[in-house]
Scaffold this active site. Sequence first.
Site, PDB file in Angstrom:
ATOM      1  N   ARG A 169       3.514  -4.040  -6.773  1.00 33.70           N
ATOM      2  CA  ARG A 169       2.726  -4.187  -5.774  1.00 33.70           C
ATOM      3  C   ARG A 169       1.484  -4.896  -6.010  1.00 33.70           C
ATOM      4  O   ARG A 169       0.094  -4.509  -5.622  1.00 33.70           O
ATOM      5  CB  ARG A 169       2.380  -2.309  -5.868  1.00 33.70           C
ATOM      6  CG  ARG A 169       3.566  -1.590  -5.733  1.00 33.70           C
ATOM      7  CD  ARG A 169       4.704  -1.680  -4.486  1.00 33.70           C
ATOM      8  NE  ARG A 169       5.487  -0.578  -4.384  1.00 33.70           N
ATOM      9  CZ  ARG A 169       6.782  -1.660  -4.599  1.00 33.70           C
ATOM     10  NH1 ARG A 169       6.760  -3.018  -4.895  1.00 33.70           N
ATOM     11  NH2 ARG A 169       8.041  -1.235  -4.218  1.00 33.70           N
ATOM     12  N   SER A 246       2.276   5.695   0.729  1.00 32.99           N
ATOM     13  CA  SER A 246       2.636   6.341  -0.777  1.00 32.99           C
ATOM     14  C   SER A 246       1.111   6.141  -1.107  1.00 32.99           C
ATOM     15  O   SER A 246       0.576   4.433  -1.268  1.00 32.99           O
ATOM     16  CB  SER A 246       3.323   5.341  -1.857  1.00 32.99           C
ATOM     17  OG  SER A 246       4.954   5.835  -1.467  1.00 32.99           O
ATOM     18  N   GLU A 341      -2.640   2.483  -4.750  1.00 29.94           N
ATOM     19  CA  GLU A 341      -2.400   1.322  -3.994  1.00 29.94           C
ATOM     20  C   GLU A 341      -3.071   1.123  -2.595  1.00 29.94           C
ATOM     21  O   GLU A 341      -2.982   0.085  -2.752  1.00 29.94           O
ATOM     22  CB  GLU A 341      -0.684   1.064  -4.078  1.00 29.94           C
ATOM     23  CG  GLU A 341      -0.177   2.467  -2.995  1.00 29.94           C
ATOM     24  CD  GLU A 341       1.529   2.289  -2.850  1.00 29.94           C
ATOM     25  OE1 GLU A 341       1.483   0.944  -2.449  1.00 29.94           O
ATOM     26  OE2 GLU A 341       2.079   2.837  -3.485  1.00 29.94           O
TER      27      GLU A 341
END
Length: 371
Positions: A169, A246, A341
């Site tokens: 990521r 997420s 993130e």
Amino acid sequence: MRIVHGADLAPLTTLGIGGPAAGLVELRDLADLPDIVTYARQEMDRHGPPVALGHGSNVLVNDAGCSAPVLRMANRGIRRPGARDEDRVQVEVQAGHPLADLVAATVAEGLTGMEMLTGIPGTVGAAPVQNVGAYGQEVSDTLVEVRAWDWRLNRHVTLSAAACELGHRTSVFKRSRRRLLLSLVFSLRRSALSTPVRYRQVADMLGVPPGSRVPLAEAARAVLAVRRTKGMVLGSSLHDERSIGSVFLSPAIPPSRAGELRAAGAPVNRFPDGSTRVSASRLIRDSGFGLGSPVVRGVQISALHPTLVAGDGATAADFARAVDIVRRRVLERTGVLLSPEIDYLGDWEPPYRLRRLRRWERGPAPTAGES
């Protein structure tokens, strides 16, 4: 080229919160890039390179907005450059093209390598920034190169996949606004079957053992079905629509902790970067955050999956505070530090966001690995 001053950014994100852009420009045709570059360079001494915005599905916009120019990527199109061989096909995709549309096109054409990315929102240009991935596949598996505008060099550049420094990521683009992604080239393999189904949730949905290969369309349908059960498909549920999916990375854990967590039923998987990671949502659940429970005013845990979602009256400051609260409690209860993130767009002060958590970390030493 049309510049909109004071444009409201909230409707351009899936969370629907945040302030205005000092200047918003939309790029629909690469022929307009020279005019956009001229405008952006006039602002760079004060604000740095412009901020690229796709569909806003991983973005938290500051309540005060963004003083740097915001460039909304809306250029679309797929083409197949060069000759094709029997086994592989290269596709060049414009950065503003919806990722979901690209994945659907590859599945329909019998090209494997992206089928597990079904249902992920956002644009193709945003995908390598996060090295987007799901259920065992990542953008790094198929990316060949990207074509971009380099604000430092003031010219077009082409970067190989290796030069993009794609990790879990993350990428060179995640750490800097130096380059504006314009188009991307992927290499996909001709096959009627998917890559091996590595995740048990998807395998169970298909009714096959992990490691099986199944028809591409079946794999894509199964992934979409699993994502729907978690509220991770925008527009498919009446609940928790103001989401960025997420919020936290799956944290890396040491081998000694992996066995313990697996025995407790937590999803623990090996990732392409060689790390072993546990589901962040499982850690959130095990830290006492029940589905649908409030965290701060206007921000709660989703009713479908342990992740943060926005409700009525939420502000960007509220959401950022909720992120900090979840991180602190997970660290206290599990000894694992979660990393957001999210892309924080606008005039944030990163030291402020992290300062309170750093003070917390000076307490008792964690009992397990951190990431």
